[in-house]
Design a protein around this motif. Structure first.
Motif, PDB file in Angstrom:
ATOM      1  N   SER A  39       0.832  -1.133   0.051  1.00  0.00           N
ATOM      2  CA  SER A  39       0.079  -0.129  -0.181  1.00  0.00           C
ATOM      3  C   SER A  39       1.027   1.482  -0.090  1.00  0.00           C
ATOM      4  N   GLN A  40       2.025   1.253   0.713  1.00  0.00           N
ATOM      5  CA  GLN A  40       2.785   2.171   0.646  1.00  0.00           C
ATOM      6  C   GLN A  40       3.495   2.609  -0.765  1.00  0.00           C
ATOM      7  N   THR A  41       3.739   1.458  -1.501  1.00  0.00           N
ATOM      8  CA  THR A  41       4.417   1.623  -2.798  1.00  0.00           C
ATOM      9  C   THR A  41       3.240   2.288  -3.598  1.00  0.00           C
ATOM     10  N   ILE A  42       2.076   1.614  -3.385  1.00  0.00           N
ATOM     11  CA  ILE A  42       0.905   2.181  -4.520  1.00  0.00           C
ATOM     12  C   ILE A  42       0.564   3.629  -4.324  1.00  0.00           C
ATOM     13  N   GLN A  43       0.451   4.138  -2.834  1.00  0.00           N
ATOM     14  CA  GLN A  43       0.280   5.350  -2.590  1.00  0.00           C
ATOM     15  C   GLN A  43       1.337   6.285  -3.064  1.00  0.00           C
ATOM     16  N   SER A  44       2.721   5.894  -2.919  1.00  0.00           N
ATOM     17  CA  SER A  44       3.811   6.709  -3.553  1.00  0.00           C
ATOM     18  C   SER A  44       3.505   6.830  -5.248  1.00  0.00           C
ATOM     19  N   ILE A  45       3.273   5.676  -5.753  1.00  0.00           N
ATOM     20  CA  ILE A  45       3.224   5.893  -7.403  1.00  0.00           C
ATOM     21  C   ILE A  45       2.085   6.854  -7.486  1.00  0.00           C
ATOM     22  N   ARG A  46       1.059   6.712  -6.917  1.00  0.00           N
ATOM     23  CA  ARG A  46      -0.328   7.686  -7.094  1.00  0.00           C
ATOM     24  C   ARG A  46       0.055   9.255  -6.948  1.00  0.00           C
ATOM     25  N   ARG A  47       1.070   9.207  -6.024  1.00  0.00           N
ATOM     26  CA  ARG A  47       1.584  10.872  -5.656  1.00  0.00           C
ATOM     27  C   ARG A  47       2.248  11.467  -6.691  1.00  0.00           C
ATOM     28  N   ARG A  64      13.966   9.422  -5.282  1.00  0.00           N
ATOM     29  CA  ARG A  64      14.283  10.351  -4.270  1.00  0.00           C
ATOM     30  C   ARG A  64      13.231  11.310  -3.846  1.00  0.00           C
ATOM     31  N   MET A  65      12.255  11.614  -4.881  1.00  0.00           N
ATOM     32  CA  MET A  65      11.281  12.294  -4.533  1.00  0.00           C
ATOM     33  C   MET A  65      10.190  11.800  -3.528  1.00  0.00           C
ATOM     34  N   ALA A  66       9.979  10.479  -3.851  1.00  0.00           N
ATOM     35  CA  ALA A  66       9.243   9.476  -2.974  1.00  0.00           C
ATOM     36  C   ALA A  66       9.780   9.689  -1.446  1.00  0.00           C
ATOM     37  N   VAL A  67      10.943   9.364  -1.248  1.00  0.00           N
ATOM     38  CA  VAL A  67      11.627   9.746  -0.065  1.00  0.00           C
ATOM     39  C   VAL A  67      11.291  10.716   0.682  1.00  0.00           C
ATOM     40  N   PHE A  68      11.599  12.051  -0.290  1.00  0.00           N
ATOM     41  CA  PHE A  68      11.264  13.346   0.272  1.00  0.00           C
ATOM     42  C   PHE A  68       9.759  13.298   0.829  1.00  0.00           C
ATOM     43  N   ALA A  69       8.884  13.022   0.030  1.00  0.00           N
ATOM     44  CA  ALA A  69       7.524  13.131   0.149  1.00  0.00           C
ATOM     45  C   ALA A  69       7.404  12.538   1.587  1.00  0.00           C
ATOM     46  N   ARG A  70       7.816  11.318   1.990  1.00  0.00           N
ATOM     47  CA  ARG A  70       7.456  10.717   2.814  1.00  0.00           C
ATOM     48  C   ARG A  70       8.592  11.043   4.432  1.00  0.00           C
ATOM     49  N   ARG A  71       9.272  11.963   4.246  1.00  0.00           N
ATOM     50  CA  ARG A  71      10.580  12.274   5.120  1.00  0.00           C
ATOM     51  C   ARG A  71       9.966  12.137   6.383  1.00  0.00           C
ATOM     52  N   GLU A  72       8.767  12.709   6.785  1.00  0.00           N
ATOM     53  CA  GLU A  72       8.145  13.114   8.185  1.00  0.00           C
ATOM     54  C   GLU A  72       7.839  11.438   8.667  1.00  0.00           C
ATOM     55  N   PHE A  80      12.564  -2.530   6.463  1.00  0.00           N
ATOM     56  CA  PHE A  80      11.098  -2.194   6.360  1.00  0.00           C
ATOM     57  C   PHE A  80      10.773  -0.764   5.767  1.00  0.00           C
ATOM     58  N   ILE A  81      11.764   0.034   6.115  1.00  0.00           N
ATOM     59  CA  ILE A  81      11.885   1.393   5.568  1.00  0.00           C
ATOM     60  C   ILE A  81      12.090   1.284   4.060  1.00  0.00           C
ATOM     61  N   ARG A  82      12.964   0.609   3.758  1.00  0.00           N
ATOM     62  CA  ARG A  82      13.596   0.774   2.190  1.00  0.00           C
ATOM     63  C   ARG A  82      12.641  -0.039   1.330  1.00  0.00           C
ATOM     64  N   VAL A  83      12.030  -1.242   1.936  1.00  0.00           N
ATOM     65  CA  VAL A  83      11.144  -2.117   0.933  1.00  0.00           C
ATOM     66  C   VAL A  83      10.192  -1.384  -0.092  1.00  0.00           C
ATOM     67  N   PRO A  84       9.417  -0.460   0.478  1.00  0.00           N
ATOM     68  CA  PRO A  84       8.307   0.095  -0.324  1.00  0.00           C
ATOM     69  C   PRO A  84       9.026   0.761  -1.294  1.00  0.00           C
ATOM     70  N   PHE A  85      10.431   1.574  -1.179  1.00  0.00           N
ATOM     71  CA  PHE A  85      10.886   2.311  -2.328  1.00  0.00           C
ATOM     72  C   PHE A  85      11.667   1.250  -3.367  1.00  0.00           C
ATOM     73  N   LEU A  86      11.868   0.134  -2.777  1.00  0.00           N
ATOM     74  CA  LEU A  86      12.621  -0.876  -3.687  1.00  0.00           C
ATOM     75  C   LEU A  86      11.406  -1.215  -4.578  1.00  0.00           C
ATOM     76  N   LEU A  87      10.438  -1.542  -4.009  1.00  0.00           N
ATOM     77  CA  LEU A  87       9.071  -2.077  -4.615  1.00  0.00           C
ATOM     78  C   LEU A  87       8.756  -1.000  -5.669  1.00  0.00           C
ATOM     79  N   GLU A  88       8.951  -0.001  -5.569  1.00  0.00           N
ATOM     80  CA  GLU A  88       8.284   1.146  -6.461  1.00  0.00           C
ATOM     81  C   GLU A  88       9.270   1.074  -7.668  1.00  0.00           C
ATOM     82  N   GLY A  89      10.772   1.028  -7.619  1.00  0.00           N
ATOM     83  CA  GLY A  89      11.555   0.969  -8.501  1.00  0.00           C
ATOM     84  C   GLY A  89      11.616  -0.151  -9.291  1.00  0.00           C
TER      85      GLY A  89
END
Lengths: 240, 293
Positions: free
Chosen positions: B8-16, B191-199, B213-222
């Motif tokens: 769900s994190q990955t999908i949200q990130s792509i939608r953003r 990088r943009m996805a990480v920035f959007a979720r920095r908080e 756990f923190i990295r996997v959504p970003f790896l999935l996005e790539g």
């Protein structure tokens, strides 16, 4: 529970944030860290959380040798402590319930545990009826309760609070202190950095005073009055 | 629950950031279409080159009346010619094997030959010292008794070989240059996805979420971006390669140069794997420096 031995932290430019600090905090204690701005209270908490490494000396937290901890074990250290900040650090897009549940979700707790523990801790902090509200619709005191709930939901052995009443009015602060006291009475060690005279004087708990990174007083039922010289008014950022 | 959360994190990130994600997917798509296209075109060229592999330039088709001894003597004799590098004997059995390979996509033709395999003559395959030296050899071989026919590969084949090599260079060059661009674009989306979720990441760190756990959504996005680009590229080439291959081929019969489905599928899998690899590498690159402990 917490032990610091000869801990020194120097920043670039020669700023001394901790100077040969040696301190023992037993299980279940409630300790105030006091001292002027820049005296090193926040640095000590950051060192204990392994957000930073000391220049020299050793730290132990909940049986873990913090400065020697392998970086992949740092998350385990942080799971055994809870942390509360002056600015709450809540996620604005999540409800009260979701903010608290988030802390359990991201460490992989099963949903059944989350469903049980989140309502429990919200009851403890007195926010059961606000579970579905967004942080921006809450008062400062309520937001701080959410952040305490998030810090406590995983039942940590230790709770660090860095100026938890710094943004709150005195009346609200009393409520937050009652809550921290209640949490302390469950056996949780509480370490709280603060500027708030009234609170420290009223609670009469152990007080550790810092000045320019060094411990200048360690009293078991202390008040806020300073043994350190009155700080230079131009260095004092927040008037108390 | 864990997996659901990560997805769900990955999908949200792509939608953003759908446009940024789309640009990364398109970069992978273009890169892999060119690379995959070049591979397919090169395959068809290599089909044309066929039995002229390994620098063979002259083939002496032998009459069936020659005995093995005569052939061996002939081979030894040719080997002494100054313009000859090597002479290889190719038996009737080998000829049948080669025929099967060359016309693998035309089973009817193979059936006809298999009824009477002896129609395929044995041959001597001659490699000249210099590629251009084939004419002299061709003329000398032509007058030898027992040799029924001589085939020589002239400039045409040299041109095909050169074209095949150019295709390979093109594929490799494209892969390096455009691949690097695709990699950077993916890294940028991460990088943009990480920035959007920095908080959120800050709080995850605070409460003790593991680094993985923190990295996997970003790896999935790539990974998603890479696989999406790869899958689209496989589709584009799979459906659209025909006219290009026919245009570039020297063979006029379009059926003879149909690229086998098996080859396409096999290469598609490779393209998908490269897409996935690019995606993972890109996200690792994007997290570098932004998501250290």
């Amino acid at each position: 529970m917490i032990r610091l031995q000869g801990v020194t932290k120097l920043y670039e430019g020669g700023v001394v944030a901790a100077q040969d600090v040696t301190l023992d905090i037993a299980k279940g204690e409630f300790v105030f860290l006091v001292g002027p701005s820049g005296s090193g209270k926040s640095t000590l908490i950051r060192l204990l959380l392994r957000e930073e490494l000391p220049t020299s000396g050793d730290l132990w937290v909940a049986g873990k040798h913090v400065n020697e901890l392998a970086s992949w074990k740092v998350p385990l250290l942080r799971r055994s402590v809870g942390t509360v900040f002056q600015d709450f650090k809540l996620l604005p897009s999540k409800t009260v319930y979701e903010n608290v549940a988030f802390a359990l979700e991201v460490i992989g707790r099963p949903r059944s545990v989350i469903r049980q523990q989140v309502p429990q801790v919200l009851r403890l902090v007195g926010l059961s009826t606000q579970a579905d509200r967004m942080p921006r619709h809450l008062s400062g005191g309520e937001q701080q309760r959410v952040s305490i709930a998030r810090a406590f939901v995983n039942r940590p052995l230790i709770l660090f609070a860095d100026e938890p009443t710094g943004n709150l009015d005195p009346g609200t602060s009393v409520g937050i202190m009652r809550l921290l006291d209640r949490i302390n009475r469950t056996g949780t060690t509480v370490v709280m950095a603060t500027h708030d005279h009234a609170i420290v004087d009223a609670m009469r708990r152990r007080v550790v005073e810092l000045d320019r990174g060094a411990v200048v007083r360690d009293e078991s039922h202390g008040g806020y009055q300073m043994v350190s010289p009155v700080p230079d008014p131009f260095e004092e950022a927040d008037g108390e | 629950m864990r997996f659901q959360y990560l997805f769900s994190q990955t999908i949200q990130s792509i939608r953003r950031n759908p446009l940024v994600v789309a640009s990364a997917v398109v970069a992978v798509l273009v890169t892999l279409v060119l690379v995959f296209g070049a591979i397919v075109v090169r395959w068809s060229i290599d089909q044309d080159i066929g039995r002229w592999d390994d620098n063979v330039r002259v083939i002496a088709w032998l009459g069936d009346d020659l005995t093995i001894d005569q052939v061996t003597a002939l081979q030894a004799d040719m080997q002494t010619w100054p313009e000859v590098e090597q002479v290889v004997y190719f038996s009737k059995a080998q000829a049948l094997e080669e025929f099967r390979e060359l016309f693998a996509d035309q089973p009817a033709l193979i059936e006809v030959v298999e009824e009477d395999p002896s129609v395929l003559p044995a041959s001597l395959r001659i490699k000249p010292v210099e590629a251009g030296g084939y004419e002299v050899i061709q003329n000398r071989v032509a007058v030898i008794p027992g040799v029924q026919q001589v085939s020589a590969a002239g400039e045409e084949i040299d041109a095909l070989v050169a074209r095949s090599n150019r295709m390979r260079t093109f594929a490799v060059g494209t892969f390096i240059v455009l691949g690097a661009a695709a990699l950077v674009l993916i890294a940028n989306t991460i990088r943009m996805a990480v920035f959007a979720r920095r908080e959120e990441i800050g709080i995850m760190r605070l409460v003790g979420a593991s680094n993985w756990f923190i990295r996997v959504p970003f790896l999935l996005e790539g990974l998603f971006e890479g696989i999406a680009g790869g899958a689209l590229a496989a589709l584009v080439v799979g459906l659209g390669h025909k006219p290009i291959v026919q245009m570039l081929s020297t063979v006029t019969d379009p059926n003879a140069i149909a690229v086998p489905v098996q080859f396409l599928l096999q290469q598609s899998l490779l393209v998908l794997a490269f897409g996935a690899g690019t995606g993972l590498l890109g996200s690792a690159l994007g997290m570098w420096g932004t998501l250290r402990d």
